[in-house]
Design a protein around this motif. Structure first.
Motif, mmCIF file in Angstrom:
data_model
loop_
_atom_site.group_PDB
_atom_site.id
_atom_site.type_symbol
_atom_site.label_atom_id
_atom_site.label_comp_id
_atom_site.label_asym_id
_atom_site.label_seq_id
_atom_site.Cartn_x
_atom_site.Cartn_y
_atom_site.Cartn_z
ATOM 1 N N ILE A 57 0.834 -1.208 0.000
ATOM 2 C CA ILE A 57 0.000 0.000 0.000
ATOM 3 C C ILE A 57 0.865 1.253 0.000
ATOM 4 C CG2 ILE A 57 -1.829 1.249 1.194
ATOM 5 C CD1 ILE A 57 -2.662 -1.423 -0.042
ATOM 6 N N PHE A 58 1.994 1.215 0.708
ATOM 7 C CA PHE A 58 2.890 2.370 0.757
ATOM 8 C C PHE A 58 3.418 2.689 -0.643
ATOM 9 C CE2 PHE A 58 6.687 4.813 1.601
ATOM 10 C CZ PHE A 58 6.353 5.567 2.719
ATOM 11 N N LEU A 59 3.841 1.659 -1.369
ATOM 12 C CA LEU A 59 4.345 1.854 -2.734
ATOM 13 C C LEU A 59 3.256 2.432 -3.628
ATOM 14 C CD1 LEU A 59 6.537 1.469 -4.911
ATOM 15 C CD2 LEU A 59 5.711 -0.886 -5.193
ATOM 16 N N ARG A 60 2.059 1.913 -3.488
ATOM 17 C CA ARG A 60 0.947 2.396 -4.301
ATOM 18 C C ARG A 60 0.606 3.854 -3.969
ATOM 19 N NH1 ARG A 60 -4.368 -0.895 -3.385
ATOM 20 N NH2 ARG A 60 -3.023 -2.546 -4.213
ATOM 21 N N ARG A 61 0.665 4.213 -2.694
ATOM 22 C CA ARG A 61 0.246 5.547 -2.262
ATOM 23 C C ARG A 61 1.322 6.606 -2.488
ATOM 24 N NH1 ARG A 61 -3.905 6.258 1.350
ATOM 25 N NH2 ARG A 61 -4.588 4.283 0.457
ATOM 26 N N PHE A 62 2.589 6.231 -2.255
ATOM 27 C CA PHE A 62 3.659 7.225 -2.302
ATOM 28 C C PHE A 62 4.567 7.080 -3.520
ATOM 29 C CE2 PHE A 62 2.473 6.869 2.148
ATOM 30 C CZ PHE A 62 2.322 8.204 2.521
ATOM 31 N N GLY A 63 4.423 5.987 -4.244
ATOM 32 C CA GLY A 63 5.242 5.795 -5.429
ATOM 33 C C GLY A 63 6.689 5.484 -5.124
ATOM 34 N N LYS A 64 6.966 4.975 -3.937
ATOM 35 C CA LYS A 64 8.343 4.603 -3.579
ATOM 36 C C LYS A 64 8.303 3.467 -2.567
ATOM 37 C CE LYS A 64 8.935 7.872 0.256
ATOM 38 N NZ LYS A 64 9.800 8.942 0.823
ATOM 39 N N GLU A 65 9.440 2.789 -2.420
ATOM 40 C CA GLU A 65 9.521 1.662 -1.498
ATOM 41 C C GLU A 65 9.494 2.147 -0.049
ATOM 42 O OE1 GLU A 65 9.546 -1.480 -2.323
ATOM 43 O OE2 GLU A 65 9.814 -1.305 -4.510
ATOM 44 N N LEU A 66 8.881 1.355 0.803
ATOM 45 C CA LEU A 66 8.853 1.643 2.235
ATOM 46 C C LEU A 66 10.176 1.231 2.862
ATOM 47 C CD1 LEU A 66 7.493 2.314 4.950
ATOM 48 C CD2 LEU A 66 6.462 0.020 4.899
ATOM 49 N N ASP A 67 10.851 2.188 3.508
ATOM 50 C CA ASP A 67 12.133 1.928 4.159
ATOM 51 C C ASP A 67 11.887 1.703 5.649
ATOM 52 O OD1 ASP A 67 14.676 1.798 5.145
ATOM 53 O OD2 ASP A 67 15.375 3.671 4.257
ATOM 54 N N LEU A 68 11.904 0.459 6.073
ATOM 55 C CA LEU A 68 11.687 0.130 7.479
ATOM 56 C C LEU A 68 12.986 0.019 8.270
ATOM 57 C CD1 LEU A 68 8.862 -2.553 7.091
ATOM 58 C CD2 LEU A 68 8.606 -0.245 8.021
ATOM 59 N N LYS A 69 14.100 -0.117 7.559
ATOM 60 C CA LYS A 69 15.393 -0.215 8.249
ATOM 61 C C LYS A 69 15.904 1.154 8.685
ATOM 62 C CE LYS A 69 16.948 -4.486 5.999
ATOM 63 N NZ LYS A 69 18.010 -5.117 5.173
ATOM 64 N N ASN A 70 15.664 2.157 7.878
ATOM 65 C CA ASN A 70 16.107 3.509 8.209
ATOM 66 C C ASN A 70 15.008 4.503 7.860
ATOM 67 O OD1 ASN A 70 17.856 5.560 9.050
ATOM 68 N ND2 ASN A 70 18.654 5.853 6.975
ATOM 69 N N PRO A 71 13.853 4.415 8.534
ATOM 70 C CA PRO A 71 12.722 5.287 8.197
ATOM 71 C C PRO A 71 13.012 6.742 8.553
ATOM 72 C CG PRO A 71 12.257 4.036 10.189
ATOM 73 C CD PRO A 71 13.537 3.494 9.639
ATOM 74 N N LYS A 72 12.607 7.643 7.690
ATOM 75 C CA LYS A 72 12.859 9.071 7.921
ATOM 76 C C LYS A 72 11.576 9.889 7.960
ATOM 77 C CE LYS A 72 17.585 9.514 6.110
ATOM 78 N NZ LYS A 72 17.888 8.090 5.963
ATOM 79 N N THR A 73 10.632 9.587 7.085
ATOM 80 C CA THR A 73 9.404 10.373 7.045
ATOM 81 C C THR A 73 8.460 9.950 8.165
ATOM 82 O OG1 THR A 73 8.151 8.896 5.591
ATOM 83 C CG2 THR A 73 9.616 10.507 4.533
ATOM 84 N N PHE A 74 7.498 10.808 8.433
ATOM 85 C CA PHE A 74 6.494 10.512 9.451
ATOM 86 C C PHE A 74 5.738 9.235 9.101
ATOM 87 C CE2 PHE A 74 2.074 11.084 10.987
ATOM 88 C CZ PHE A 74 2.323 11.117 12.345
ATOM 89 N N ASN A 75 5.320 9.113 7.859
ATOM 90 C CA ASN A 75 4.554 7.934 7.454
ATOM 91 C C ASN A 75 5.380 6.656 7.520
ATOM 92 O OD1 ASN A 75 1.733 8.633 6.608
ATOM 93 N ND2 ASN A 75 2.825 10.157 5.395
ATOM 94 N N GLU A 76 6.660 6.732 7.176
ATOM 95 C CA GLU A 76 7.524 5.548 7.286
ATOM 96 C C GLU A 76 7.647 5.124 8.746
ATOM 97 O OE1 GLU A 76 10.723 5.642 3.610
ATOM 98 O OE2 GLU A 76 11.064 6.986 5.316
ATOM 99 N N LYS A 77 7.819 6.090 9.629
ATOM 100 C CA LYS A 77 7.970 5.768 11.042
ATOM 101 C C LYS A 77 6.666 5.252 11.651
ATOM 102 C CE LYS A 77 11.951 8.760 11.935
ATOM 103 N NZ LYS A 77 12.525 9.852 12.761
ATOM 104 N N VAL A 78 5.558 5.764 11.177
ATOM 105 C CA VAL A 78 4.270 5.245 11.629
ATOM 106 C C VAL A 78 4.116 3.782 11.207
ATOM 107 C CG1 VAL A 78 1.770 5.391 11.273
ATOM 108 C CG2 VAL A 78 3.086 7.453 11.804
ATOM 109 N N GLN A 79 4.557 3.461 9.997
ATOM 110 C CA GLN A 79 4.513 2.057 9.552
ATOM 111 C C GLN A 79 5.395 1.196 10.444
ATOM 112 O OE1 GLN A 79 2.350 1.015 7.454
ATOM 113 N NE2 GLN A 79 1.734 3.028 6.691
ATOM 114 N N TRP A 80 6.558 1.699 10.806
ATOM 115 C CA TRP A 80 7.456 0.950 11.694
ATOM 116 C C TRP A 80 6.776 0.701 13.042
ATOM 117 C CZ3 TRP A 80 9.690 0.952 16.410
ATOM 118 C CH2 TRP A 80 10.794 0.107 16.614
ATOM 119 N N LEU A 81 6.116 1.731 13.581
ATOM 120 C CA LEU A 81 5.414 1.587 14.855
ATOM 121 C C LEU A 81 4.280 0.570 14.750
ATOM 122 C CD1 LEU A 81 5.212 5.323 16.023
ATOM 123 C CD2 LEU A 81 6.572 3.508 17.065
#
Length: 303
Positions: free
Chosen positions: A40-64
């Motif tokens: 869903i992240f790829l579909r919504r943001f057009g980029k891969e979800l980085d769970l190893k080194n999350p930087k954006t708010f949405n990436e960190k929310v996914q990690w949480l």
């Protein structure tokens, strides 16, 4: 010419229905939470979800969502159970009066609701579905019972893979409807808190007709941030903003991030809800720099 379906049509319809159910089963049950988030992240943001080194708010929310799972999150997500927590942390006076709790949608009847003031009906285990009752006689109660019968069967966890919803026992609650002197439902103020410190305030305006969304800093300066909905015109600062910020801090201090919502009704404040993953971590900002800025405040405790 017969308008009734023939055997072949019935067989085809059954086959399509069965295939669709299998598709949903794989989509929502078999797919792991991490795979779902990445897809869903790829579909919504057009980029891969980085769970190893999350930087954006949405990436960190996914990690949480995937890594920070505690029983307290389930209590906070349950609109009935959270009331006891709010009572203990900040006081019962900030709770919206709770009129009824139903386990069976068959109990949703005109005679079971308060006679002298409007109410709002919703479930304790999901988000976004509700019924405003200003005139009980104008409600199609048969339709409402069917609606809530279906909602009680829903496990909201599968909507966005937010674990805290998974084990809530579904119930129906009836609260007193809040409205101002003009008969309008009050704005709700959603306070973004990072380890108990408020940084941003989201205000949703005119949700029933022309949904707008403003972001403010804690000094009530309108910010250029837009999240899903476009920004509206500046609105007046709520009278007790400082108190709302203080209360939000008390409710959120033990979490790396929590959004605490309040209603401001003239000179009164009422608790709305606690949210850990706004938009399930799939909310697109008008500019990625705001996603990065909010992400900079969210510190993950990866150990």
């Amino acid at each position: 010419m017969s308008i009734l379906p023939n055997k072949k049509q019935i067989d085809n319809s059954f086959a399509l229905s069965f295939i669709f159910k299998i598709f949903l089963w794989f989509k929502y049950i078999v797919t792991s939470d991490e795979a779902y988030a990445k897809k869903i992240f790829l579909r919504r943001f057009g980029k891969e979800l980085d769970l190893k080194n999350p930087k954006t708010f949405n990436e960190k929310v996914q990690w949480l969502k995937l890594n920070d799972r505690k029983s307290i999150h389930t209590i906070c997500a349950d609109k009935i159970a959270v009331r006891e927590l709010v009572k203990d942390k900040i006081g019962e006076e900030y709770l919206i009066p709770l009129e009824k709790v139903f386990l069976d949608p068959k109990d949703l009847k005109l005679e079971n609701l308060p006679a002298d003031y409007p109410t709002i009906i919703k479930c304790n285990h999901n988000s976004g579905a509700y019924t405003i009752v200003k005139d009980k006689d104008s409600i199609d109660w048969k339709k409402e019972r069917l609606k809530y019968s279906n909602l009680l069967k829903q496990n909201y966890y599968y909507q966005g893979r937010e674990w805290q919803y998974k084990n809530i026992e579904p119930k129906i609650l009836v609260e007193k409807l809040l409205f101002d002197s003009k008969g309008n439902v009050p704005n709700d103020y959603k306070i973004f808190c990072f380890k108990g410190e408020a940084k941003f305030i989201q205000v949703d305006i005119d949700r029933q007709k022309n949904h707008l969304r403003n972001f403010y800093d804690t000094s009530w300066n309108l910010l250029p941030i837009e999240l899903i909905y476009r920004k509206g015109g500046d609105i007046d600062k709520p009278i007790k903003l400082d108190l709302m910020i203080d209360l939000a801090g008390k409710l959120s201090k033990n979490f790396p991030f929590a959004r605490v919502d309040f209603y401001s009704l003239e000179n009164e404040i009422y608790f709305g809800e606690i949210t850990f993953h706004p938009e399930a971590g799939f909310g697109v900002f008008n500019d990625e720099k705001y996603d990065i800025e909010l992400g900079s405040y969210l510190e993950l405790e990866k150990n």
